[in-house]
Structures are given as structure tokens and as C-alpha cells.
Motif scaffolding. Structure first.
Motif, PDB file in Angstrom:
ATOM      1  N   ARG A   1       0.865  -1.360   0.005  1.00 41.66           N
ATOM      2  CA  ARG A   1       0.000  -0.036  -0.079  1.00 41.66           C
ATOM      3  C   ARG A   1       0.838   1.175  -0.025  1.00 41.66           C
ATOM      4  O   ARG A   1       0.389   2.131  -0.514  1.00 41.66           O
ATOM      5  N   ASP A   2       1.933   1.220   0.626  1.00 38.28           N
ATOM      6  CA  ASP A   2       3.011   2.514   0.649  1.00 38.28           C
ATOM      7  C   ASP A   2       3.829   2.462  -0.547  1.00 38.28           C
ATOM      8  O   ASP A   2       4.754   3.495  -0.515  1.00 38.28           O
ATOM      9  N   LYS A   3       3.351   1.831  -1.706  1.00 39.82           N
ATOM     10  CA  LYS A   3       3.945   1.709  -2.743  1.00 39.82           C
ATOM     11  C   LYS A   3       5.277   1.583  -2.995  1.00 39.82           C
ATOM     12  O   LYS A   3       5.830   1.081  -3.995  1.00 39.82           O
ATOM     13  N   ARG A   4       5.944   0.604  -1.916  1.00 36.58           N
ATOM     14  CA  ARG A   4       7.040  -0.403  -2.069  1.00 36.58           C
ATOM     15  C   ARG A   4       6.790  -1.537  -2.712  1.00 36.58           C
ATOM     16  O   ARG A   4       5.576  -2.066  -2.580  1.00 36.58           O
ATOM     17  N   ARG A   5       7.698  -2.081  -3.383  1.00 34.00           N
ATOM     18  CA  ARG A   5       7.503  -3.530  -4.263  1.00 34.00           C
ATOM     19  C   ARG A   5       8.633  -4.337  -3.548  1.00 34.00           C
ATOM     20  O   ARG A   5       9.716  -3.721  -3.539  1.00 34.00           O
ATOM     21  N   ILE A   6       8.388  -5.346  -2.980  1.00 23.80           N
ATOM     22  CA  ILE A   6       9.170  -6.243  -2.321  1.00 23.80           C
ATOM     23  C   ILE A   6       9.264  -7.811  -3.428  1.00 23.80           C
ATOM     24  O   ILE A   6       8.308  -8.192  -3.478  1.00 23.80           O
ATOM     25  N   ASP A   7      10.647  -8.061  -3.525  1.00 24.73           N
ATOM     26  CA  ASP A   7      10.905  -9.238  -4.175  1.00 24.73           C
ATOM     27  C   ASP A   7      10.678 -10.517  -3.110  1.00 24.73           C
ATOM     28  O   ASP A   7      10.719 -10.589  -2.030  1.00 24.73           O
ATOM     29  N   VAL A   8       9.845 -11.453  -3.752  1.00 23.73           N
ATOM     30  CA  VAL A   8       9.435 -12.467  -2.768  1.00 23.73           C
ATOM     31  C   VAL A   8       9.315 -13.886  -3.813  1.00 23.73           C
ATOM     32  O   VAL A   8       9.453 -13.757  -5.144  1.00 23.73           O
ATOM     33  N   LEU A   9       9.489 -15.029  -3.138  1.00 23.21           N
ATOM     34  CA  LEU A   9       9.285 -16.369  -3.813  1.00 23.21           C
ATOM     35  C   LEU A   9       8.052 -16.805  -3.463  1.00 23.21           C
ATOM     36  O   LEU A   9       7.345 -16.681  -2.319  1.00 23.21           O
ATOM     37  N   TYR A  10       7.166 -17.364  -4.325  1.00 21.74           N
ATOM     38  CA  TYR A  10       5.897 -17.914  -4.018  1.00 21.74           C
ATOM     39  C   TYR A  10       5.774 -19.467  -4.299  1.00 21.74           C
ATOM     40  O   TYR A  10       6.496 -20.039  -5.159  1.00 21.74           O
ATOM     41  N   GLN A  11       4.867 -19.729  -3.458  1.00 19.84           N
ATOM     42  CA  GLN A  11       4.517 -21.409  -3.690  1.00 19.84           C
ATOM     43  C   GLN A  11       3.011 -21.466  -3.562  1.00 19.84           C
ATOM     44  O   GLN A  11       2.582 -21.100  -2.402  1.00 19.84           O
TER      45      GLN A  11
ATOM     46  N   ALA B   1      -3.827 -20.135  -3.809  1.00 23.18           N
ATOM     47  CA  ALA B   1      -3.619 -20.474  -2.428  1.00 23.18           C
ATOM     48  C   ALA B   1      -2.254 -20.922  -2.025  1.00 23.18           C
ATOM     49  O   ALA B   1      -1.823 -21.837  -2.657  1.00 23.18           O
ATOM     50  N   GLY B   2      -1.404 -20.460  -1.135  1.00 21.95           N
ATOM     51  CA  GLY B   2      -0.046 -20.678  -0.852  1.00 21.95           C
ATOM     52  C   GLY B   2       0.530 -20.040   0.160  1.00 21.95           C
ATOM     53  O   GLY B   2      -0.041 -19.296   0.830  1.00 21.95           O
ATOM     54  N   TYR B   3       1.896 -19.731  -0.435  1.00 17.95           N
ATOM     55  CA  TYR B   3       2.905 -18.771   0.551  1.00 17.95           C
ATOM     56  C   TYR B   3       3.807 -18.043  -0.243  1.00 17.95           C
ATOM     57  O   TYR B   3       4.058 -18.400  -1.231  1.00 17.95           O
ATOM     58  N   LEU B   4       3.831 -16.781   0.363  1.00 16.69           N
ATOM     59  CA  LEU B   4       4.979 -15.898  -0.179  1.00 16.69           C
ATOM     60  C   LEU B   4       6.028 -15.850   0.935  1.00 16.69           C
ATOM     61  O   LEU B   4       5.768 -15.670   2.013  1.00 16.69           O
ATOM     62  N   LEU B   5       7.353 -16.233   0.331  1.00 19.30           N
ATOM     63  CA  LEU B   5       8.364 -16.256   1.392  1.00 19.30           C
ATOM     64  C   LEU B   5       9.203 -15.262   1.210  1.00 19.30           C
ATOM     65  O   LEU B   5       9.881 -14.692   0.191  1.00 19.30           O
ATOM     66  N   PHE B   6       9.333 -14.532   2.166  1.00 16.10           N
ATOM     67  CA  PHE B   6      10.193 -12.975   2.419  1.00 16.10           C
ATOM     68  C   PHE B   6      10.260 -13.001   3.678  1.00 16.10           C
ATOM     69  O   PHE B   6       9.558 -13.363   4.751  1.00 16.10           O
ATOM     70  N   ASP B   7      11.144 -11.873   4.236  1.00 12.53           N
ATOM     71  CA  ASP B   7      11.193 -11.594   5.584  1.00 12.53           C
ATOM     72  C   ASP B   7      10.253 -10.541   5.825  1.00 12.53           C
ATOM     73  O   ASP B   7      10.660  -9.339   5.563  1.00 12.53           O
TER      74      ASP B   7
END
Length: 83
Positions: free
Chosen positions: A11-21, A31-37
Motif C-alpha cells: 500500500r505504501d508503494k513499495r515493491r518487495i521481491d518474494v518467492l511464491y509457492q 492459495a499458498g505462501y509468499l516467502l520473504f522476511d
């Protein structure tokens, strides 16, 4: 199982790199998971509509079902797939 890389638009306009499963794709549902800190984001960022841009060109509108410090459990609907 569908796996890959994507960018999560917050929402704050940031874009975060993630891995998805994703456990699978059911028509236009995922349905699944987004993997990131997740500690790098304020929890309020996950209370609103999230959009994941996948490396295959799909955009998915997500709702967060659960979270930990390392992942988000999500459910969503595919908006589009680039041709």
C-alpha cells in the motif's frame, strides 16, 4: 505446486521481491505462501489489498490468511496473464 519469483506491491508503494509457492491453481484462484522476511514491513501493510506480480506475467490480488517472520499464507484471484 506452482513456484516462482514475483514482486509484492504494498500500500505504501513499495515493491518487495518474494518467492511464491502455491499449492495449485483452481481456475482463477490460488492459495499458498509468499516467502520473504516479513519483519521489514509494518503489519498494517498486510491489512489491505495486496497485488503480486508473478514472473509468468500473472497479477494476483491477495488476502493474507496468516503470517510469520518468514512467510505470508495467502489466498487470491488471478487478475490477468500477459499474452
Amino acid at each position: 505446486m506452482l513456484t516462482g519469483k514475483g514482486r509484492l506491491n504494498l500500500r505504501d508503494k513499495r515493491r518487495i521481491d518474494v518467492l511464491y509457492q502455491f499449492a495449485g491453481d483452481y481456475d482463477d484462484r490460488r492459495a499458498g505462501y509468499l516467502l520473504f522476511d516479513t519483519r521489514e514491513c509494518d503489519d498494517s501493510q498486510f491489512c489491505h489489498r495486496l497485488v503480486l506480480e508473478c514472473e509468468d506475467g500473472a497479477s494476483i490480488v491477495l488476502v493474507v490468511m496468516n503470517r510469520s517472520d518468514r512467510h505470508l499464507a495467502v489466498h487470491g484471484r488471478v487478475l490477468s496473464v500477459a499474452a
